[in-house]
Design a protein around this motif. Sequence first.
Motif, short mmCIF file in Angstrom:
data_model
loop_
_atom_site.label_atom_id
_atom_site.label_comp_id
_atom_site.label_asym_id
_atom_site.label_seq_id
_atom_site.Cartn_x
_atom_site.Cartn_y
_atom_site.Cartn_z
N ALA A 96 0.83 -1.21 0.00
CA ALA A 96 0.00 0.00 0.00
C ALA A 96 0.86 1.26 0.00
O ALA A 96 0.55 2.24 -0.68
N ALA A 97 1.97 1.24 0.75
CA ALA A 97 2.85 2.41 0.79
C ALA A 97 3.47 2.68 -0.59
O ALA A 97 3.52 3.83 -1.05
N HIS A 98 3.94 1.64 -1.25
CA HIS A 98 4.54 1.82 -2.57
C HIS A 98 3.51 2.28 -3.60
O HIS A 98 3.80 3.16 -4.43
N LEU A 99 2.33 1.71 -3.56
CA LEU A 99 1.29 2.13 -4.51
C LEU A 99 0.85 3.56 -4.22
O LEU A 99 0.54 4.33 -5.16
N GLY A 100 0.79 3.95 -2.95
CA GLY A 100 0.46 5.33 -2.62
C GLY A 100 1.50 6.31 -3.15
O GLY A 100 1.16 7.39 -3.66
N PHE A 101 2.77 5.92 -3.04
CA PHE A 101 3.82 6.77 -3.61
C PHE A 101 3.66 6.90 -5.13
O PHE A 101 3.82 7.99 -5.70
N PRO A 127 -2.86 1.80 -10.26
CA PRO A 127 -2.53 1.46 -8.86
C PRO A 127 -3.73 0.97 -8.06
O PRO A 127 -3.60 0.04 -7.24
N VAL A 128 -4.91 1.55 -8.29
CA VAL A 128 -6.08 1.12 -7.53
C VAL A 128 -6.50 -0.29 -7.95
O VAL A 128 -6.93 -1.10 -7.12
N THR A 129 -6.38 -0.59 -9.24
CA THR A 129 -6.71 -1.94 -9.69
C THR A 129 -5.78 -2.98 -9.07
O THR A 129 -6.22 -4.05 -8.62
N VAL A 130 -4.49 -2.68 -9.03
CA VAL A 130 -3.53 -3.59 -8.39
C VAL A 130 -3.85 -3.75 -6.91
O VAL A 130 -3.80 -4.85 -6.36
N ALA A 131 -4.20 -2.64 -6.26
CA ALA A 131 -4.54 -2.71 -4.83
C ALA A 131 -5.78 -3.55 -4.59
O ALA A 131 -5.84 -4.36 -3.65
N ALA A 132 -6.80 -3.40 -5.43
CA ALA A 132 -8.03 -4.18 -5.26
C ALA A 132 -7.79 -5.67 -5.44
O ALA A 132 -8.46 -6.49 -4.82
N ALA A 140 -7.23 -0.88 0.11
CA ALA A 140 -7.64 -0.58 -1.26
C ALA A 140 -8.55 0.64 -1.30
O ALA A 140 -8.45 1.48 -2.21
N ILE A 141 -9.44 0.77 -0.33
CA ILE A 141 -10.33 1.94 -0.28
C ILE A 141 -9.54 3.22 -0.05
O ILE A 141 -9.82 4.27 -0.64
N VAL A 142 -8.53 3.15 0.82
CA VAL A 142 -7.70 4.34 1.08
C VAL A 142 -7.01 4.79 -0.20
O VAL A 142 -6.98 5.99 -0.53
N LEU A 143 -6.46 3.85 -0.96
CA LEU A 143 -5.81 4.22 -2.22
C LEU A 143 -6.83 4.76 -3.22
O LEU A 143 -6.52 5.66 -4.01
N GLY A 144 -8.03 4.20 -3.23
CA GLY A 144 -9.07 4.72 -4.11
C GLY A 144 -9.43 6.16 -3.77
O GLY A 144 -9.65 6.99 -4.66
N LEU A 145 -9.51 6.47 -2.45
CA LEU A 145 -9.79 7.85 -2.04
C LEU A 145 -8.64 8.78 -2.43
O LEU A 145 -8.87 9.95 -2.78
N GLY A 186 -14.25 4.88 -13.87
CA GLY A 186 -13.38 3.78 -14.27
C GLY A 186 -12.63 3.17 -13.11
O GLY A 186 -12.47 1.94 -13.03
N VAL A 187 -12.18 4.03 -12.17
CA VAL A 187 -11.49 3.51 -10.99
C VAL A 187 -12.42 2.63 -10.17
O VAL A 187 -12.05 1.52 -9.74
N VAL A 188 -13.66 3.09 -9.95
CA VAL A 188 -14.59 2.33 -9.12
C VAL A 188 -14.93 0.98 -9.76
O VAL A 188 -14.84 -0.07 -9.12
N PHE A 189 -15.32 1.01 -11.03
CA PHE A 189 -15.75 -0.24 -11.67
C PHE A 189 -14.58 -1.18 -11.90
O PHE A 189 -14.71 -2.40 -11.72
#
Length: 513
Positions: A96-101, A127-132, A140-145, A186-189
Motif C-alpha cells: 500500500a505504501a509503494h502504490l500510494g507513492f 494502482p487502484v486496480t492492483v490494490a483491489a 484498497a479503499i484508502v488508495l481509491g480515495l 473507471g477507478v470504481v468499476f
Amino acid sequence: METIEADKGPQGPGLKGWRNLPRRSRGLSLRTLIILRWLAITGQSATIAVATLGFHFDLPLLACLTVIAASVAMNLQATRRLKRPDPPVADGGLTAAHLGFDILQLTLLLGLTGGLQNPFCLLLVAPVTVAAASLPARQAIVLGLMVLLATVGLFFWALPLPWQAGTELNLPALYRFGIGLALVTGVVFTAAYAWRVAADAEKLELALATTQDVLQREQRLAALGGLAAAAAHELGTPLATIQIVAKELKRAFPADAAAAEDAALILEQAERCRLILKRLSQRPEDGDALYDDVDLKALLEEVAAPHKGFDLDFRIVVRVADGSPPPRIKRMPEVIHGLSTLVENAADFATREVRLTAAVDAGWIEIEIADDGPGFSPDILPRLGEPYVTSRPQGKARRALAAQIAAAAMPKGARKPRRGRAAPEPEPTTEDLIAPSQGGMGLGFFIARTLLERSGGRVSVGTGAGPKGKPRGARVAIRWSRQALEPMRAGGPDAEVSQGGGETLTAPGSVTT
C-alpha cells in the motif's frame, strides 16, 4: 467426511461461511513492486522524450525529470533493501505504501503536463486496480480515495497542456469535468471487478487446497495397509526367535515350576502376536495385485455402508448390458471418497430411500445416486460446480449423531422418579436434542466433483423421475470409460470378474440377490 454443508471449516469453530472470513491477501512482493515501477519509469521517460524531441512540445522539463528522478531514487532504495540478508516478505502495508507513492508521483507528473486534459490521466486507474486485486479492502479503499482527491486536485490545479509552438489548447471546464467523472467511474468499476475476480480466485484456491488435503488423507489411509503388512513382515523374525527361546525354557524346567509357567505364558502371547501379525499382513495394501481392484457391487456396498441405519432403505442395483458378471474396477481413493460424499449428502436429504444404480455397457460405466428428498433448489442447481455452495444447515446424519451424543451423556437412571419427588420431565425428542447448526462452507460437492473428475469421470446433476406434484428428489450421475476404471490384466480388462451376476438389490434387513 465432508458434505455440501460442513459444520466447521479448518479455519476455526463456528464458521458461518467464506463471506465472513477476512481476506488472506498478503500484498505483492517487493521485487514485483520494483519491476512495475521500472516499467512506469521507462514509459514516463519515453513519453517525455517523444513529446520534447519528436513533437517539440514546451514541457517543464526540469520539473518532470525531477519527479521521475524521485521515483528512480525510490526504486534504488527498494532494490538495496531487497539485497539485504533478510529481505522483506510480501506485506500488505508495504504494498500500500509503494502504490500510494506511485499515485502521488503520477499525480504530480500529470499536474505538470496538463492535468485532466492529459490523456495519460487514465494511468491513475492502474494502482487502484492492483490494490483491489492484492490488498485487503481497507487499504484498497484508502488508495481509491487518494485517486479521487488527486482527480479533484488535477481539475482545479494543473499547468496548461503542452502543445505545438505558437498554439495553445484550452479545453472547456465541462469537458474536463467529464474526463474526471469518467476517471472516477473507471477507478470504481475496474477496482470492483478486480476485487471480485481476486475473491473468486481466492475461494477457488482455498477449495482446491481443501480438496488436495482430502485426497492426501485418503491416500494415507489406503497406505496404512501396506505399512501394517511391512510391520508384520519385520516383526516376524524376532517373534519366531522369542517362541524358540520360550520353548527351550519350558523344556529346561519341570512342568510344575514357576519358570515353566512363565515360559508357557510367553509362548501363548507370542502365538497371539503371530495371529495378529498374520491378520495385518492379509489386509489390503496399496499396489498389491490382490487388493488393488474391487467388484463394482462391493464398491457400492462399501460407500453406502457407513450411512445405513438412519431409517433409510438403500437400494443398490448393478446392471450389465450383456448379462455378464459385473466388472472389477480399480480401488481409487478419489472414487471412494467422492462417491461416499455424494451418498452421505443423498442420505441427509432423503425421506425414505437412497438409490445407487450402476449401468455397465461395452464402453462405459455409469453410477447414479438418487434420493426421494426435495431435490436441488432452483437457485443452487446452476452453481453446484462452484465451491462454497450450500442449501441447508443440518442433515439427518448429523441430527442422529447429536441425539446419540446427548443420550450417551445422560446418566443412567437420571430420569427415574424418586420417592417423594415430582415426576421427571418428558423425554426429549430427537429434534430437542439437536444443537443449532453452525452453518457451512459448502465444499463437499465441489470436493467430490473434483475428485471424481480427476479419476476420469463426467459428473451431471438433475432431478429424479418421481411423479409430478411430489418431491422428485436429486440425482447425481457419474460416467467413466471402462478403460479409466477397470484394471489392465494380461487377458484384458474383463479377464477376471466377480462371480456375482446381473442385478443386485440391497436394502437394510433385506436379502441380497
